[in-house]
Motif scaffolding. Structure first.
Motif, PDB file in Angstrom:
ATOM      1  N   LYS A   6      69.680 -66.703  -8.216  1.00  0.00           N
ATOM      2  CA  LYS A   6      69.676 -65.824  -7.059  1.00  0.00           C
ATOM      3  C   LYS A   6      68.475 -64.900  -7.083  1.00  0.00           C
ATOM      4  O   LYS A   6      67.808 -64.672  -6.072  1.00  0.00           O
ATOM      5  CB  LYS A   6      70.964 -64.995  -7.021  1.00  0.00           C
ATOM      6  N   LEU A   7      68.193 -64.349  -8.266  1.00  0.00           N
ATOM      7  CA  LEU A   7      67.085 -63.408  -8.389  1.00  0.00           C
ATOM      8  C   LEU A   7      65.754 -64.109  -8.147  1.00  0.00           C
ATOM      9  O   LEU A   7      64.878 -63.596  -7.448  1.00  0.00           O
ATOM     10  CB  LEU A   7      67.104 -62.766  -9.773  1.00  0.00           C
ATOM     11  N   ASP A  52      74.166 -59.880  -7.896  1.00  0.00           N
ATOM     12  CA  ASP A  52      75.594 -60.195  -7.761  1.00  0.00           C
ATOM     13  C   ASP A  52      76.264 -59.134  -6.891  1.00  0.00           C
ATOM     14  O   ASP A  52      77.032 -58.299  -7.376  1.00  0.00           O
ATOM     15  CB  ASP A  52      76.280 -60.245  -9.130  1.00  0.00           C
ATOM     16  N   PRO A  53      76.012 -59.156  -5.589  1.00  0.00           N
ATOM     17  CA  PRO A  53      76.544 -58.088  -4.735  1.00  0.00           C
ATOM     18  C   PRO A  53      78.063 -58.025  -4.703  1.00  0.00           C
ATOM     19  O   PRO A  53      78.635 -56.954  -4.541  1.00  0.00           O
ATOM     20  CB  PRO A  53      75.969 -58.419  -3.347  1.00  0.00           C
ATOM     21  N   GLU A  54      78.739 -59.157  -4.883  1.00  0.00           N
ATOM     22  CA  GLU A  54      80.205 -59.126  -4.848  1.00  0.00           C
ATOM     23  C   GLU A  54      80.773 -58.355  -6.038  1.00  0.00           C
ATOM     24  O   GLU A  54      81.882 -57.831  -5.972  1.00  0.00           O
ATOM     25  CB  GLU A  54      80.773 -60.541  -4.798  1.00  0.00           C
ATOM     26  N   ASN A  55      80.014 -58.267  -7.113  1.00  0.00           N
ATOM     27  CA  ASN A  55      80.446 -57.460  -8.247  1.00  0.00           C
ATOM     28  C   ASN A  55      80.467 -55.987  -7.858  1.00  0.00           C
ATOM     29  O   ASN A  55      81.349 -55.225  -8.280  1.00  0.00           O
ATOM     30  CB  ASN A  55      79.504 -57.688  -9.432  1.00  0.00           C
ATOM     31  N   VAL A  56      79.493 -55.566  -7.037  1.00  0.00           N
ATOM     32  CA  VAL A  56      79.444 -54.183  -6.566  1.00  0.00           C
ATOM     33  C   VAL A  56      80.626 -53.904  -5.641  1.00  0.00           C
ATOM     34  O   VAL A  56      81.283 -52.865  -5.746  1.00  0.00           O
ATOM     35  CB  VAL A  56      78.113 -53.905  -5.841  1.00  0.00           C
ATOM     36  N   PHE A 325      73.268 -58.195   2.929  1.00  0.00           N
ATOM     37  CA  PHE A 325      74.668 -58.199   2.496  1.00  0.00           C
ATOM     38  C   PHE A 325      75.244 -56.837   2.842  1.00  0.00           C
ATOM     39  O   PHE A 325      74.755 -55.805   2.369  1.00  0.00           O
ATOM     40  CB  PHE A 325      74.738 -58.447   0.979  1.00  0.00           C
ATOM     41  N   VAL A 326      76.302 -56.814   3.648  1.00  0.00           N
ATOM     42  CA  VAL A 326      76.887 -55.559   4.120  1.00  0.00           C
ATOM     43  C   VAL A 326      78.370 -55.549   3.788  1.00  0.00           C
ATOM     44  O   VAL A 326      79.108 -56.476   4.168  1.00  0.00           O
ATOM     45  CB  VAL A 326      76.671 -55.371   5.633  1.00  0.00           C
ATOM     46  N   HIS A 327      78.814 -54.515   3.074  1.00  0.00           N
ATOM     47  CA  HIS A 327      80.222 -54.329   2.732  1.00  0.00           C
ATOM     48  C   HIS A 327      80.782 -53.245   3.633  1.00  0.00           C
ATOM     49  O   HIS A 327      80.412 -52.073   3.528  1.00  0.00           O
ATOM     50  CB  HIS A 327      80.351 -53.921   1.257  1.00  0.00           C
ATOM     51  N   VAL A 328      81.665 -53.627   4.551  1.00  0.00           N
ATOM     52  CA  VAL A 328      82.274 -52.711   5.506  1.00  0.00           C
ATOM     53  C   VAL A 328      83.716 -52.518   5.054  1.00  0.00           C
ATOM     54  O   VAL A 328      84.546 -53.410   5.192  1.00  0.00           O
ATOM     55  CB  VAL A 328      82.215 -53.286   6.929  1.00  0.00           C
ATOM     56  N   VAL A 329      84.038 -51.335   4.500  1.00  0.00           N
ATOM     57  CA  VAL A 329      85.297 -51.197   3.778  1.00  0.00           C
ATOM     58  C   VAL A 329      86.020 -49.894   4.126  1.00  0.00           C
ATOM     59  O   VAL A 329      85.425 -48.815   4.105  1.00  0.00           O
ATOM     60  CB  VAL A 329      85.054 -51.307   2.248  1.00  0.00           C
ATOM     61  N   ASN A 330      87.283 -50.011   4.500  1.00  0.00           N
ATOM     62  CA  ASN A 330      88.169 -48.871   4.735  1.00  0.00           C
ATOM     63  C   ASN A 330      87.621 -47.876   5.747  1.00  0.00           C
ATOM     64  O   ASN A 330      87.661 -46.661   5.549  1.00  0.00           O
ATOM     65  CB  ASN A 330      88.497 -48.167   3.416  1.00  0.00           C
ATOM     66  N   PRO A 402      84.829 -68.454   1.474  1.00  0.00           N
ATOM     67  CA  PRO A 402      85.650 -67.326   1.021  1.00  0.00           C
ATOM     68  C   PRO A 402      84.918 -66.538  -0.059  1.00  0.00           C
ATOM     69  O   PRO A 402      83.936 -67.016  -0.631  1.00  0.00           O
ATOM     70  CB  PRO A 402      86.894 -68.016   0.455  1.00  0.00           C
ATOM     71  N   LEU A 403      85.408 -65.350  -0.352  1.00  0.00           N
ATOM     72  CA  LEU A 403      84.794 -64.542  -1.397  1.00  0.00           C
ATOM     73  C   LEU A 403      84.907 -65.248  -2.740  1.00  0.00           C
ATOM     74  O   LEU A 403      85.904 -65.907  -3.030  1.00  0.00           O
ATOM     75  CB  LEU A 403      85.463 -63.171  -1.479  1.00  0.00           C
ATOM     76  N   ALA A 404      83.875 -65.099  -3.551  1.00  0.00           N
ATOM     77  CA  ALA A 404      83.862 -65.730  -4.867  1.00  0.00           C
ATOM     78  C   ALA A 404      84.976 -65.171  -5.739  1.00  0.00           C
ATOM     79  O   ALA A 404      85.335 -64.004  -5.639  1.00  0.00           O
ATOM     80  CB  ALA A 404      82.506 -65.508  -5.543  1.00  0.00           C
ATOM     81  N   LYS A 405      85.507 -66.003  -6.615  1.00  0.00           N
ATOM     82  CA  LYS A 405      86.565 -65.565  -7.527  1.00  0.00           C
ATOM     83  C   LYS A 405      86.146 -65.802  -8.978  1.00  0.00           C
ATOM     84  O   LYS A 405      86.909 -66.213  -9.823  1.00  0.00           O
ATOM     85  CB  LYS A 405      87.858 -66.318  -7.223  1.00  0.00           C
ATOM     86  N   LYS A 406      84.891 -65.498  -9.239  1.00  0.00           N
ATOM     87  CA  LYS A 406      84.360 -65.747 -10.579  1.00  0.00           C
ATOM     88  C   LYS A 406      84.540 -64.555 -11.504  1.00  0.00           C
ATOM     89  O   LYS A 406      84.178 -64.619 -12.664  1.00  0.00           O
ATOM     90  CB  LYS A 406      82.877 -66.097 -10.488  1.00  0.00           C
ATOM     91  N   PHE A 407      85.080 -63.434 -10.985  1.00  0.00           N
ATOM     92  CA  PHE A 407      85.268 -62.254 -11.803  1.00  0.00           C
ATOM     93  C   PHE A 407      86.695 -62.198 -12.316  1.00  0.00           C
ATOM     94  O   PHE A 407      87.589 -62.871 -11.805  1.00  0.00           O
ATOM     95  CB  PHE A 407      84.940 -60.991 -11.006  1.00  0.00           C
ATOM     96  N   GLY A 408      86.919 -61.374 -13.310  1.00  0.00           N
ATOM     97  CA  GLY A 408      88.258 -61.227 -13.866  1.00  0.00           C
ATOM     98  C   GLY A 408      89.197 -60.522 -12.909  1.00  0.00           C
ATOM     99  O   GLY A 408      88.787 -59.933 -11.914  1.00  0.00           O
ATOM    100  N   LYS A 409      90.496 -60.567 -13.203  1.00  0.00           N
ATOM    101  CA  LYS A 409      91.490 -59.964 -12.331  1.00  0.00           C
ATOM    102  C   LYS A 409      91.248 -58.469 -12.155  1.00  0.00           C
ATOM    103  O   LYS A 409      91.500 -57.906 -11.105  1.00  0.00           O
ATOM    104  CB  LYS A 409      92.887 -60.212 -12.898  1.00  0.00           C
TER     105      LYS A 409
END
Length: 439
Positions: A6-7, A52-56, A325-330, A402-409
């Motif tokens: 990615k980088l 890794d924006p989904e980690n953020v 990449f835009v995170h629109v949350v709450n 769908p969102l990646a599920k490569k991170f821990g619970k």
């Protein structure tokens, strides 16, 4: 390996779309000074970009989850600034500082509270305090000490506060230098009836607690943008806040309305941005992220939009996104006339735990709008909705993976659902903070 790929891909894209002057730069002459600033800004953007924006986004969601635990609220208590009971800090950003009685003596604690893509923003944390006591803006070439313009152009880091409530009518756009915090807590500070704020080719800026409204375009001219440089600026657009080629910027607890162009623009290679706790009303084009469908340099743009209230009199672009990449949350979307979230040029938009209340117009129930692309093109764009509360017929058209599920619970705890939004955004917009009292 995937992160490295990615980088590498990002660096390749950046090399194809170098940060060069554009028609929106408002720089009369792109001389050696501006070229060096652009090059430094490009380097800062590369350093701030997260492969890794989904980690953020997962880290952000975890903080919200920890704060709220299992509690819930569907009460329609919006913007109760007249709240007279005990201090309530209803989201993790506010919980970090608001209910401390000594907040005015420990203002810089605010710099530890930002979450999302702008989480490394510290503003003027390492600098001295600068108190603005003069609301005038008569000389944009040689700003008077004690004015906001004099404060923001200084080379050194500064934490800028205000001696009293004031209305500042800017004669020309306010050029903010790197490593500055504009902290209006404890005063009613309005930027109104003149030009807006420009954050261009700089890094590490916090804007907190300003009321920004009735901003108009200005004809330009010679303007000082630092203590050792001035230059010719072309006509400004009339944006409330323009973030151009800049990194690590946090905009928090602002109230904005009625600007001639947009309320907030994030364009031309800007990244690592958080926009939180704002209250926006009476405007057409609210937020624009990425100004051009041809400037692929905005692929590195990463923005968090959290805990904001999009209120009365809004029409569209909350935000409108190109690339990035835009995170629109709450966030709470209680009003729009055309659509809430839109975009073109394959942006990634992750919508989590927002409340969308559609207008009565049957033709405007769709939250999303995709421009300049047919369904066979945009079906691969990643626009996902998780835990959003859809009311009055609102619906979100999803696309992409769908969102990646490569991170821990632990990291993949979901954002709180939209039923929590009234609580999370209850104190959006400017706050009535007073020294020696919890804010």
């Amino acid at each position: 390996m995937e992160s490295m790929m990615k980088l590498v891909g990002f660096v390749f894209a950046l090399s194809l779309a170098a940060l060069v002057p554009s028609l929106e730069a408002h720089i009369g002459e792109f001389d050696d000074y501006w070229q060096k600033r652009a090059e430094k800004a490009q380097k800062a953007a590369l350093e701030a970009y997260s492969p890794d924006p989904e980690n953020v986004t997962s880290h952000f969601n975890l903080r919200v989850h920890k704060l709220l635990g299992g509690s819930n609220s569907t009460r329609r208590q919006l913007h109760m600034h007249k709240h007279s009971g005990p201090c309530l800090a209803t989201n993790p950003i506010d919980r970090c500082w608001r209910c401390r009685k000594n907040w005015a003596k420990d203002r810089k604690r605010l710099a530890k509270c930002v979450l999302g893509f702008g989480r490394k923003t510290t503003g003027g944390l390492k600098g001295k305090y600068y108190v603005v006591y003069d609301p005038s803006d008569k000389d944009v070439m040689n700003p008077k000490p004690g004015t906001l313009r004099h404060a923001v152009i200084q080379k050194r880091p500064l934490w800028i506060t205000f001696a009293r409530s004031m209305t500042i009518m800017l004669n020309q756009e306010l050029m903010v230098a790197s490593h500055k915090t504009i902290d209006a807590r404890g005063a009613n500070v309005q930027i109104a009836y003149g030009a807006g704020i420009t954050i261009q080719f700089v890094r590490n800026v916090i804007i907190h607690g300003l009321r920004i409204h009735d901003i108009v375009a200005k004809p330009g001219g010679l303007i000082r943008d630092s203590v050792n440089h001035f230059g010719y600026r072309t006509m400004s657009d009339g944006d409330g806040i323009s973030i151009f080629g800049s990194t690590n910027v946090w905009i928090d607890h602002v109230s904005m309305a009625r600007c001639q162009d947009g309320l907030i623009d994030v364009i031309e290679g800007s990244t690592a941005i958080t926009i939180s706790n704002g209250h926006y009303t009476h405007h057409n084009d609210v937020m624009l992220f990425g100004a051009s469908d041809v400037f692929s340099g905005d692929k590195k743009m990463q923005v968090t939009v959290a805990f904001n209230h999009f209120g009365k009199g809004l029409i569209q672009r909350m935000p409108r996104c190109r690339w990035g990449f835009v995170h629109v949350v709450n966030n709470d979307y209680t009003h729009w006339l055309m659509y809430a979230i839109g975009g073109s040029s394959q942006p990634t938009i992750i919508s989590q735990g927002n409340r969308f209340i559609a207008p009565p117009n049957m033709a405007a129930k769709e939250v999303t709008k995709r421009d300049y692309a047919t369904p066979d093109v945009w079906h691969s764009w990643t626009w996902r909705s998780q835990g959003d509360l859809m009311m009055n017929g609102a619906f979100f058209v999803q696309s992409g993976r769908p969102l990646a599920k490569k991170f821990g619970k632990r990291d993949m705890i979901k954002a709180k659902p939209g039923t929590f939004v009234t609580r999370l955004t209850r104190f959006s917009g400017t706050l009535n903070c007073k020294p020696k009292r919890k804010c």
